[in-house]
Motif scaffolding. Structure first.
Motif, PDB file in Angstrom:
ATOM      1  N   ALA A   8      16.879  27.648 -63.036  1.00 45.81           N
ATOM      2  CA  ALA A   8      16.765  29.005 -62.891  1.00 45.81           C
ATOM      3  C   ALA A   8      16.983  29.724 -64.197  1.00 45.81           C
ATOM      4  O   ALA A   8      16.191  30.690 -64.508  1.00 45.81           O
ATOM      5  N   THR A   9      17.939  29.422 -65.161  1.00 43.45           N
ATOM      6  CA  THR A   9      17.788  30.039 -66.422  1.00 43.45           C
ATOM      7  C   THR A   9      16.749  29.868 -67.396  1.00 43.45           C
ATOM      8  O   THR A   9      16.827  30.415 -68.211  1.00 43.45           O
ATOM      9  N   ASP A  10      16.028  28.801 -67.372  1.00 38.72           N
ATOM     10  CA  ASP A  10      15.080  28.321 -68.052  1.00 38.72           C
ATOM     11  C   ASP A  10      13.709  29.007 -67.611  1.00 38.72           C
ATOM     12  O   ASP A  10      12.740  28.571 -67.210  1.00 38.72           O
ATOM     13  N   THR A  11      13.555  30.488 -67.820  1.00 41.20           N
ATOM     14  CA  THR A  11      12.532  31.201 -67.264  1.00 41.20           C
ATOM     15  C   THR A  11      11.466  30.891 -67.769  1.00 41.20           C
ATOM     16  O   THR A  11      10.253  31.100 -67.609  1.00 41.20           O
ATOM     17  N   GLU A  36      30.746  32.011 -59.109  1.00 38.29           N
ATOM     18  CA  GLU A  36      31.834  32.455 -59.741  1.00 38.29           C
ATOM     19  C   GLU A  36      31.827  31.796 -61.303  1.00 38.29           C
ATOM     20  O   GLU A  36      31.341  30.642 -61.418  1.00 38.29           O
ATOM     21  N   SER A  37      32.021  32.481 -62.371  1.00 41.11           N
ATOM     22  CA  SER A  37      32.120  32.062 -63.469  1.00 41.11           C
ATOM     23  C   SER A  37      32.951  32.798 -64.522  1.00 41.11           C
ATOM     24  O   SER A  37      32.885  33.977 -64.149  1.00 41.11           O
ATOM     25  N   LEU A  41      28.063  37.411 -67.648  1.00 46.02           N
ATOM     26  CA  LEU A  41      26.602  37.487 -68.020  1.00 46.02           C
ATOM     27  C   LEU A  41      25.919  36.411 -67.474  1.00 46.02           C
ATOM     28  O   LEU A  41      24.718  36.171 -67.189  1.00 46.02           O
ATOM     29  N   ARG A  42      26.738  35.216 -67.142  1.00 44.46           N
ATOM     30  CA  ARG A  42      26.015  33.797 -66.825  1.00 44.46           C
ATOM     31  C   ARG A  42      25.802  34.095 -65.407  1.00 44.46           C
ATOM     32  O   ARG A  42      24.565  33.802 -64.929  1.00 44.46           O
ATOM     33  N   VAL A  43      26.315  34.578 -64.698  1.00 45.57           N
ATOM     34  CA  VAL A  43      26.328  34.989 -63.270  1.00 45.57           C
ATOM     35  C   VAL A  43      24.797  35.754 -63.153  1.00 45.57           C
ATOM     36  O   VAL A  43      24.200  35.655 -62.376  1.00 45.57           O
TER      37      VAL A  43
END
Length: 79
Positions: A8-11, A36-37, A41-43
């Motif tokens: 998901a984070t590798d847009t 949770e994190s 900003l990661r969330v």
């Protein structure tokens, strides 16, 4: 139903991921998220940006297929 896994984070990889699916979906159900994190900003990156990116990729293809493909007047089916 078929599932597919992506980061998901590798847009930057979302377009290629979608393009390389063996079959394009008729619809999509998005089911992922970071609960949770210690880094808020990661969330946001996972839950908002990742979701928006892959859904926008799918929406662009859906628009190309359904909105820009005219209906046949006689049957109401897409050409």
């Amino acid at each position: 139903m078929t599932t597919a896994t992506f980061e998901a984070t590798d847009t930057a990889s979302h377009d290629a991921f979608y393009r390389n699916l063996p079959h394009k979906p008729d619809g999509a159900v998005l089911a992922f998220g970071l609960l949770e994190s210690p880094d808020p900003l990661r969330v946001i990156d996972v839950n908002l940006m990742g979701a928006a990116s892959i859904l926008e990729t799918i929406a662009r293809d859906t628009e190309r297929i359904f909105v820009r493909t005219p209906l046949r007047p006689s049957t109401g089916e897409r050409k």
